[in-house]
Each structure stands twice: as structure tokens, then as C-alpha cells.
Design a protein around this motif. Structure first.
Motif, mmCIF file in Angstrom:
data_model
loop_
_atom_site.group_PDB
_atom_site.id
_atom_site.type_symbol
_atom_site.label_atom_id
_atom_site.label_comp_id
_atom_site.label_asym_id
_atom_site.label_seq_id
_atom_site.Cartn_x
_atom_site.Cartn_y
_atom_site.Cartn_z
ATOM 1 N N SER A 61 -15.271 -17.133 3.032
ATOM 2 C CA SER A 61 -14.678 -16.748 1.764
ATOM 3 C C SER A 61 -15.309 -17.556 0.648
ATOM 4 O O SER A 61 -15.493 -18.763 0.765
ATOM 5 C CB SER A 61 -13.174 -17.002 1.795
ATOM 6 O OG SER A 61 -12.632 -16.873 0.513
ATOM 7 N N SER A 63 -14.040 -17.369 -2.582
ATOM 8 C CA SER A 63 -13.119 -17.215 -3.695
ATOM 9 C C SER A 63 -12.719 -18.547 -4.315
ATOM 10 O O SER A 63 -12.323 -18.600 -5.470
ATOM 11 C CB SER A 63 -11.865 -16.472 -3.238
ATOM 12 O OG SER A 63 -11.238 -17.164 -2.181
ATOM 13 N N THR A 285 -3.757 -2.998 5.455
ATOM 14 C CA THR A 285 -3.553 -3.367 4.058
ATOM 15 C C THR A 285 -4.290 -4.662 3.731
ATOM 16 O O THR A 285 -4.951 -4.779 2.695
ATOM 17 C CB THR A 285 -2.048 -3.523 3.766
ATOM 18 O OG1 THR A 285 -1.373 -2.314 4.124
ATOM 19 C CG2 THR A 285 -1.809 -3.833 2.301
ATOM 20 N N VAL A 289 -7.460 -5.460 1.005
ATOM 21 C CA VAL A 289 -7.450 -6.530 0.004
ATOM 22 C C VAL A 289 -8.668 -7.432 0.182
ATOM 23 O O VAL A 289 -9.340 -7.815 -0.785
ATOM 24 C CB VAL A 289 -6.139 -7.337 0.088
ATOM 25 C CG1 VAL A 289 -6.204 -8.559 -0.830
ATOM 26 C CG2 VAL A 289 -4.953 -6.461 -0.291
ATOM 27 N N GLY A 292 -11.765 -6.270 -1.382
ATOM 28 C CA GLY A 292 -11.859 -6.238 -2.823
ATOM 29 C C GLY A 292 -10.787 -5.465 -3.554
ATOM 30 O O GLY A 292 -10.760 -5.467 -4.795
ATOM 31 N N GLN A 293 -9.897 -4.807 -2.841
ATOM 32 C CA GLN A 293 -8.840 -4.038 -3.486
ATOM 33 C C GLN A 293 -7.744 -4.986 -3.968
ATOM 34 O O GLN A 293 -7.233 -5.808 -3.212
ATOM 35 C CB GLN A 293 -8.249 -3.035 -2.492
ATOM 36 C CG GLN A 293 -7.183 -2.121 -3.079
ATOM 37 C CD GLN A 293 -7.749 -1.029 -3.941
ATOM 38 O OE1 GLN A 293 -8.105 -1.273 -5.086
ATOM 39 N NE2 GLN A 293 -7.848 0.166 -3.386
ATOM 40 N N HIS A 294 -7.340 -4.870 -5.253
ATOM 41 C CA HIS A 294 -6.270 -5.730 -5.761
ATOM 42 C C HIS A 294 -4.932 -5.229 -5.225
ATOM 43 O O HIS A 294 -4.685 -4.015 -5.213
ATOM 44 C CB HIS A 294 -6.251 -5.721 -7.279
ATOM 45 C CG HIS A 294 -5.393 -6.783 -7.877
ATOM 46 N ND1 HIS A 294 -4.012 -6.697 -7.924
ATOM 47 C CD2 HIS A 294 -5.711 -7.992 -8.429
ATOM 48 C CE1 HIS A 294 -3.521 -7.790 -8.480
ATOM 49 N NE2 HIS A 294 -4.527 -8.590 -8.803
ATOM 50 N N PRO A 295 -4.049 -6.137 -4.776
ATOM 51 C CA PRO A 295 -2.767 -5.701 -4.212
ATOM 52 C C PRO A 295 -1.958 -4.792 -5.151
ATOM 53 O O PRO A 295 -1.350 -3.821 -4.702
ATOM 54 C CB PRO A 295 -2.037 -7.020 -3.945
ATOM 55 C CG PRO A 295 -3.104 -8.027 -3.795
ATOM 56 C CD PRO A 295 -4.208 -7.596 -4.698
ATOM 57 N N ALA A 296 -1.953 -5.124 -6.442
ATOM 58 C CA ALA A 296 -1.174 -4.317 -7.384
ATOM 59 C C ALA A 296 -1.730 -2.902 -7.492
ATOM 60 O O ALA A 296 -0.968 -1.921 -7.536
ATOM 61 C CB ALA A 296 -1.152 -4.988 -8.757
ATOM 62 N N LEU A 297 -3.056 -2.774 -7.533
ATOM 63 C CA LEU A 297 -3.672 -1.451 -7.611
ATOM 64 C C LEU A 297 -3.424 -0.667 -6.326
ATOM 65 O O LEU A 297 -3.169 0.543 -6.362
ATOM 66 C CB LEU A 297 -5.170 -1.583 -7.884
ATOM 67 C CG LEU A 297 -5.561 -2.145 -9.259
ATOM 68 C CD1 LEU A 297 -7.075 -2.282 -9.359
ATOM 69 C CD2 LEU A 297 -5.027 -1.247 -10.372
ATOM 70 N N ARG A 299 -0.879 -0.996 -4.344
ATOM 71 C CA ARG A 299 0.524 -0.571 -4.364
ATOM 72 C C ARG A 299 0.708 0.661 -5.249
ATOM 73 O O ARG A 299 1.424 1.605 -4.880
ATOM 74 C CB ARG A 299 1.388 -1.734 -4.873
ATOM 75 C CG ARG A 299 2.846 -1.385 -5.086
ATOM 76 C CD ARG A 299 3.676 -2.636 -5.369
ATOM 77 N NE ARG A 299 3.105 -3.465 -6.401
ATOM 78 C CZ ARG A 299 3.239 -3.240 -7.716
ATOM 79 N NH1 ARG A 299 3.925 -2.172 -8.130
ATOM 80 N NH2 ARG A 299 2.699 -4.047 -8.591
#
Length: 350
Positions: A61, A63, A285, A289, A292-297, A299
Motif C-alpha cells: 500500500s 497510501s 466490497t 475500495v 480505488g472506489q471511494h466508499p461513499a460513491l 454506497r
């Protein structure tokens, strides 16, 4: 390389030079002090990696603000361990190590109640005992200070700072304002893996050291823990929060997974299928994430206006699930900090 002779307890197995090219003819020895569940998992990850000629390295990672930016291939240490010593205190623990590492016994030697001997023969030490064993004097055994001199000691003790480890070995204030390298002492580095090391899916956090480790030392620590999952480097002051998120996190996620399965069972799904479906849904899920997928998007993409997901999310928000989970992580972080200071009853009434 010739093998070692068996010890009197009959639980020691021969040691060979392993299966991997280390970049040096001299074998590096890694000793695990307190080789329990996590110690076995880490050894298993390293040994499996060494024995898999075509194995691919788990991704690192990047990040964190201090995570190495170079690709894994550029971070290979000049030497990697090929000899391993597992130190335990009980016959049952020794047998457990033998069973868990049964396919790698040619590369492992087991010492029972011989911690000092294990450290003396080590180039690198992995401190994997329970934190209470530190207070019981595992690093204060006569001769231990000398055996540790100049060696890299990787601690995976939850809530235990490098300063606490140094004071445990050298006494309070003994290394204050001193360079441990110049003082001829060992170098401690704090690492927080989690229980998913058992399936090589850990999220491991490595604390930055002061003064910094050498580049080969940093690369070695990163290499070891990338054998059991992903790795991120963070400043030491973030380690209690990292312990709560990554160390306690599997329990938090397991509770949520169990709750989702319970809800499905209540609506008629068989327990086994509900548990598998909940676990796979959580895994999928998480993979999205990590890709690269944002959790809020994510959802929002699932939440159709007026649909069943929107209704379910409203109930969760009304029940303050988001706030409760966040507070749980914060509470675990504070508890980890208090445990690191040697406090008892850290989860008492507030």
C-alpha cells in the motif's frame, strides 16, 4: 550447509539454507521470541514465499505519507532470512509450531525455554510474545542485553512503544538523546500486523524509527510483512489508532458480518448460506475500495432512490451505526494507548 543437531527435548528439527537466493553466502537467521499464533503465521508466510519459486509478491500500500514509493522489486533487501528459530516455553506450543509448519521443518529449529540461545544465534529478532511477558522479564534475562547488541528487533507487541522496549532492556532514560547505533545497542522497530496474517491477508503498519533504520533494514522489515499481506509505513504517534483500526478491526468487521447474516436468517435464508453470502459481499466490497472506489460513491451507486437499500441504510443511520462504529475505533485506540502505559482495567466504566 550442514544441519543442526536435535536438542534434548526432541522437538528441534534440522536447519538448511532454505530455498531462496539471499544475495549473500552467509545465511540470515530470524528468531521468533514467543512463537504463538501471529509468529507462526508470519513464519509460514515467509517460508511459503521462499519455497515458491514463481510466487508473486503481495502488493504494497502506498497510501501512507511515508510509505516507500518504489515498486516492491526495487525494495528487495540485500539479504533475507533463510534460517529460522522459533522460541517457545511449553511442549504444547512446540508441537503446535511443528504441526503448523510441517511442510517447512527443514528450515526451522524450535527452542523450548531457551530464549537467550535463540537470540544469540539470530541476526534479526521478531518479538511476538504477549505484552505481559515483557513485564515478566523476557528481555531482561541475564546475558540478553549482550545477545541483542547491534541486532534488529521487530516488535509486534500491541500497545508497546519503542521507548518502553528500550527502557525494558537498558533501563529508564538510558538511551535518551543517544544514537542507539553509536551506543552499540539493538534497534527496535514497532510493527502492527493483524490476525489475517494467518491467510496472508494482513494489513500491517510499520512505525517509522528515530533515528531512521538503514535502507536495507527498512526493506527487510517491509519484505517480511509483505509476505503476509499489505504494508503501510506511518509515524509512531499514529500506532495506537492503527492498532484500533487494523488490529481490532477484524473483530469489528466480524460483528457486522454476523449481524448481516442474522438479519438474512431472520428472513428465511439458511445460516451457512447467509454467512457465506455476507462474507463474500464484504470481501467484494473491500476489493472494490482497494481498487480505488471511494466508499461513499460505492454506497451511492448501490442506493437507488426509493429502493430497498435506501430503506435499509436509513434504519442503520437512525440507529447511529456510523457513529457507533467510529466511536468503537476511537475507544479501542485510547485503550491501546493506556495498555501501552501498563494500565489495567482500561475498559472500565466511563
Amino acid at each position: 550447509m550442514s544441519g543442526r543437531e536435535a536438542q534434548p527435548d526432541g522437538l528441534t528439527v534440522p536447519v538448511t539454507n532454505g530455498h531462496a537466493h539471499t544475495g549473500s553466502e552467509e545465511a540470515m537467521t530470524l528468531t521468533v521470541l514467543g512463537c504463538g499464533t501471529l509468529g507462526i503465521a508470519i513464519l509460514s508466510g515467509i517460508l511459503t514465499s521462499l519455497s515458491s519459486v514463481d510466487s508473486s509478491a503481495p502488493s504494497l500500500s502506498h497510501s501512507g505519507t511515508t510509505t516507500p514509493a518504489a515498486p516492491y522489486e526495487d525494495d528487495l533487501p540485500p539479504r533475507i532470512p533463510s534460517r529460522f528459530i522459533a522460541c517457545v516455553t511449553r511442549d504444547a506450543s512446540a508441537k503446535r509450531v511443528k504441526t503448523a509448519l510441517s511442510s517447512h521443518l527443514s528450515s526451522v529449529i524450535i527452542f523450548k525455554k531457551e530464549n537467550l540461545k535463540g537470540v544469540q544465534q539470530a541476526d534479526v529478532v521478531l518479538l511476538a510474545c504477549k505484552p505481559k511477558n515483557l513485564n515478566d522479564g523476557i528481555l531482561r534475562e541475564p546475558g540478553m542485553r549482550e545477545a541483542l547488541k547491534g541486532k534488529l528487533v521487530i516488535s509486534i507487541l500491541a500497545g508497546t512503544s519503542v521507548e518502553s522496549l528500550e527502557e525494558n532492556v537498558y533501563g529508564p532514560g538510558s538511551l535518551k538523546d543517544k544514537d542507539p547505533i553509536a551506543a552499540g545497542q539493538c534497534r527496535f522497530v514497532r510493527v502492527m500486523p493483524n490476525t489475517a496474517s494467518l491467510i496472508r491477508s494482513s494489513m500491517t503498519v510499520i512505525a517509522d524509527s528515530t533515528p531512521p533504520l538503514t535502507t536495507p533494514q527498512t526493506n527487510l522489515v517491509t519484505w517480511i510483512f509483505s509476505r503476509v499481506g499489505r504494508v503501510v509505513h506511518l509515524p509512531p504517534y499514529m500506532m495506537d489508532a492503527a492498532t484500533a483500526l487494523c488490529g481490532s478491526g477484524p473483530a469489528f468487521f466480524a460483528l457486522m458480518l454476523e449481524a448481516m447474516a442474522d438479519g438474512a436468517v431472520a428472513m428465511g435464508l439458511p445460516r451457512a448460506e447467509a454467512q457465506t453470502m455476507a462474507a463474500q459481499t464484504m470481501k467484494g466490497t473491500a476489493e472494490m475500495v482497494l481498487n480505488g472506489q471511494h466508499p461513499a460513491l460505492l454506497r451511492e451507486q448501490v442506493c437507488t432512490p426509493g429502493g430497498c437499500t435506501a430503506g435499509g441504510l436509513q434504519v442503520l443511520e437512525d440507529g447511529k451505526v456510523r457513529a457507533s462504529v467510529a466511536t468503537g475505533v476511537r475507544t479501542a485506540s485510547v485503550a491501546a494507548s493506556r495498555l501501552g502505559r501498563g494500565e489495567q482495567g482500561v475498559n472500565g466504566p466511563r
